[in-house]
Scaffold this motif. Structure first.
Motif, PDB file in Angstrom:
ATOM      1  N   HIS A 237       0.884  -1.169   0.000  1.00 18.78           N
ATOM      2  CA  HIS A 237       0.000   0.000   0.000  1.00 18.78           C
ATOM      3  C   HIS A 237       0.914   1.208   0.000  1.00 18.78           C
ATOM      4  CE1 HIS A 237       1.045   0.636   4.198  1.00 18.78           C
ATOM      5  NE2 HIS A 237       0.832  -0.651   4.396  1.00 18.78           N
TER       6      HIS A 237
ATOM      7  N   SER B 170      -4.148  -4.704   8.574  1.00 23.17           N
ATOM      8  CA  SER B 170      -4.780  -3.741   7.680  1.00 23.17           C
ATOM      9  C   SER B 170      -5.407  -2.558   8.407  1.00 23.17           C
ATOM     10  CB  SER B 170      -5.814  -4.438   6.790  1.00 23.17           C
ATOM     11  OG  SER B 170      -6.736  -5.125   7.576  1.00 23.17           O
TER      12      SER B 170
ATOM     13  N   ILE C 105      -4.888   1.155   6.777  1.00 18.27           N
ATOM     14  CA  ILE C 105      -4.290   1.181   5.426  1.00 18.27           C
ATOM     15  C   ILE C 105      -5.307   0.617   4.424  1.00 18.27           C
ATOM     16  CG2 ILE C 105      -1.925   0.968   6.276  1.00 18.27           C
ATOM     17  CD1 ILE C 105      -3.251  -2.044   4.592  1.00 18.27           C
ATOM     18  N   GLU C 106      -5.015   0.811   3.136  1.00 15.57           N
ATOM     19  CA  GLU C 106      -5.828   0.216   2.070  1.00 15.57           C
ATOM     20  C   GLU C 106      -5.101  -1.020   1.584  1.00 15.57           C
ATOM     21  OE1 GLU C 106      -8.508   1.474   0.162  1.00 15.57           O
ATOM     22  OE2 GLU C 106      -8.627   3.581   0.758  1.00 15.57           O
TER      23      GLU C 106
ATOM     24  N   ASP D 199      -4.419  -4.461  -0.671  1.00 17.25           N
ATOM     25  CA  ASP D 199      -4.482  -4.576  -2.131  1.00 17.25           C
ATOM     26  C   ASP D 199      -5.518  -5.595  -2.608  1.00 17.25           C
ATOM     27  OD1 ASP D 199      -2.872  -3.605  -4.605  1.00 17.25           O
ATOM     28  OD2 ASP D 199      -3.280  -5.728  -4.929  1.00 17.25           O
TER      29      ASP D 199
ATOM     30  N   ASN E 180      -5.100  -1.863  -5.054  1.00 14.27           N
ATOM     31  CA  ASN E 180      -4.881  -0.482  -4.649  1.00 14.27           C
ATOM     32  C   ASN E 180      -3.449   0.003  -4.805  1.00 14.27           C
ATOM     33  OD1 ASN E 180      -7.489   0.499  -3.565  1.00 14.27           O
ATOM     34  ND2 ASN E 180      -7.273  -1.284  -2.239  1.00 14.27           N
ATOM     35  N   TYR E 181      -2.478  -0.866  -4.578  1.00 12.58           N
ATOM     36  CA  TYR E 181      -1.065  -0.439  -4.666  1.00 12.58           C
ATOM     37  C   TYR E 181      -0.796   0.029  -6.088  1.00 12.58           C
ATOM     38  CZ  TYR E 181       4.039  -0.602  -4.210  1.00 12.58           C
ATOM     39  OH  TYR E 181       5.376  -0.291  -4.191  1.00 12.58           O
TER      40      TYR E 181
END
Lengths: 388, 388
Positions: B206, B258, B261-262, B264, B371-372
């Motif tokens: 992330h 997690s 954070i977002e 993946d 997301n990454y």
């Protein structure tokens, strides 16, 4: 690992603006609320207003306040809280403060449902079976009480500071907004950081080689705390460093580090004895005592101290003995805490060697204390003497 | 960090002999029990006997069995379970098995209280508001389902594999006895290890630099898994290595990585698409796809892959570019998984490039996935092509 049970049902509401959410959380448990807080700093920094505004949005809420919870919360205050709840038929406790306020709330919560003196529970002579539900809004990162069932209470009439742990006293929720901690002054911030690191140490020093994950988790907390702490001390209002320290403090004592191992806790018992006799800050006491405890145990078992040095303090291990590595680790720990401004001698608090016997006596809640190296009263006296 | 809420009320009973404790845990929730399990391996290794003996010690217990839950649990089986609970008025589900059995239990648990087709819940078209309470006895370390609210279900009629997450589907308790996993064969053990490491990767990649603790926790799981895994593969009955892998699997997906954070999850979505079209083992699919995903994202953002290499794979960083470090990290990951015996190409499972379009189509649950580096369908096709 030893066989273990792990449970931690506390809900964490983390980040900016989360205080407002208490209005959605509390009604699940009750609407007749004891609002518990400390010396009134929450009135200066606006938190009191935030909290009472949120409470006012709970339809039918009835709030009774108890303020003035002391930094080392006292049995007398716990009893006041119990009385207030009984008199007003309250069904929820909202603790707004640091570990002291939260610990006080836990003792009140179990005391309400106990017929005898709540000190029986604090001293583990009685086991709580029920508690008034608690929510917390944390104002200082240190004790981890916001995500565990433990509580430390001081009985001044007996110069005694003791703790109990129960599955009934997990907060139902805890609001962790790092912004709230931005106004914590430098000395309190440092004490909190020392407390957080000390909690890891207490659970890091054990004999098992079979709990590698818990060990690495502990090192993770130490590493990230040591990265953030000096930057935070240079810039006390920095949100991101407050954020790291806040999460670290919560995870340092939420149970994951002690799964399947025997934690030590001797240094905390010694510190509790010291601050039961002299009303000094817990984190200040730990900053003084921990390096001296480490020195004492390293003389017998240097291996884990050496490992700490290699993995966390970046010490080069090549061709060196454990005892040598351990000595360097302890030197680096002292340097680090001193660089933050933590005290290093009990005499900094005006404590001299005249009360070593009394303090050692108080620390000995059993024949020996601690597990990594079980300490006799003579050992404790020696650690205290080196700490003066 | 992002603002977040964290809660995980699942109780873990860890260690030898903990199966017997289910007789104390279950009666808190119910006595009319659906006993859910898979293909019958628990009858061979004695676990079925252990479980039924413990259940027989619950006064008034009534047990209905449903066996045959598939490795990728099917909607048809979920519906069978829902029917059985309704017909027999059951109030508790005991899932004895791996992630598949537990996931199936969760879908049954919410389906009982939903009027429509439970597939609506699995595809997030309906939100569960209530669930039958679940307990689990874990037989394989892999998915982490024993300590979270997530569930993955396959709908063969539609060649679709999807997942839902709910706070209502946390197991009330999970028994984690490493000894139970000692009879898991080598290939399944390897798939489990790949799954565990993949769960960390999904939450490690992330963009936030503000979650250092979660990052270090992830690295802790990877480090200790990589230390124990080769030794375990050499000695499948070794209790201590089973113990480490079991705890690591649970913590790799219990939510702590997690926080704020977002994550993946693109690789999992691609793997779910692959194994919805071809019924291959989830861990096998991940072992093939993850290095290729990493290669794809490293071409755009090598920094985090490089950090993984330095901190976990022990790669020397001095005077080297991130892209170079990332390439070495991916090579080392491939070497490590291959050394355990994991597959490295989809063609190992007889999958050729004729169905890339269908699989990529299935993976695209949104315009982009992950997301990454958010992936388009074309990106997914490219990763799949490199994986053949």
């Amino acid at each position: 690992m030893n066989t273990f049970q792990f449970i931690n049902p506390a809900k964490i509401l983390f980040g900016r603006g989360q205080v407002a959410k208490i209005k959605d959380e509390i009604p699940e448990y009750g609407r007749r609320i004891l609002l518990l807080y400390g010396g009134g700093s929450i009135k200066k920094n606006g938190l009191y207003d935030q909290v009472t505004r949120a409470l006012s949005e709970i339809p039918g809420a009835h709030v009774v306040e108890l303020s003035g919870v002391e930094p080392n919360p006292r049995l007398t205050t716990v009893n006041k809280g119990i009385e207030l709840i009984k008199q007003n038929d309250l069904d929820f406790i909202l603790a707004v403060g640091g570990g002291s306020v939260i610990d006080c709330a836990k003792a009140i919560a179990v005391g309400v449902h106990y017929e005898g003196d709540v000190w029986d529970i604090v001293t583990n002579k009685a086991i709580p079976t029920k508690a008034v539900p608690i929510g917390t809004v944390l104002t200082i990162s240190a004790t981890g009480s916001e995500m565990n069932g433990g509580s430390v209470i001081t009985n001044w009439a007996e110069n005694d500071k003791r703790f109990f742990v129960s599955n009934h006293t997990f907060p139902k929720f805890s609001v962790l907004d790092p912004e709230i901690t931005a106004s914590v002054p430098k000395d309190q911030t440092v004490y909190g950081i020392v407390d957080i690191m000390s909690h890891v140490f207490e659970q890091y020093f054990h004999d098992s080689s079979k709990a590698p994950l818990q060990e690495r988790f502990g090192e993770s907390i130490l590493q990230t705390t040591m990265e953030a702490a000096p930057k935070l001390i240079d810039d006390l209002h920095h949100f991101e460093y407050r954020e790291v320290i806040m999460l670290n403090g919560t995870f340092a004592l939420n149970g994951i580090l002690s799964m399947g191992i025997e934690a030590d806790w001797a240094t905390h018992m010694i510190e509790h004895a010291v601050s039961a006799v002299h009303d000094i800050p817990h984190g200040g006491g730990l900053a003084i005592l921990f390096p001296n405890w480490m020195e004492f145990v390293a003389a017998k078992k240097p291996v884990k101290v050496a490992q700490l040095g290699i993995r966390v303090f970046g010490i080069e291990a090549e061709n060196r003995k454990d005892s040598d590595l351990a000595a360097e680790t302890i030197r680096k720990l002292r340097e680090f805490w001193s660089s933050l401004g933590a005290p290093s001698k009990l005499s900094d608090y005006g404590i001299n060697d005249s009360e070593i016997d009394l303090m050692a006596e108080r620390a000995m809640v059993a024949e020996t204390i601690g597990n990594y190296v079980p300490l006799t009263k003579k050992d404790v006296e020696s650690i205290l003497r080196n700490s003066i």
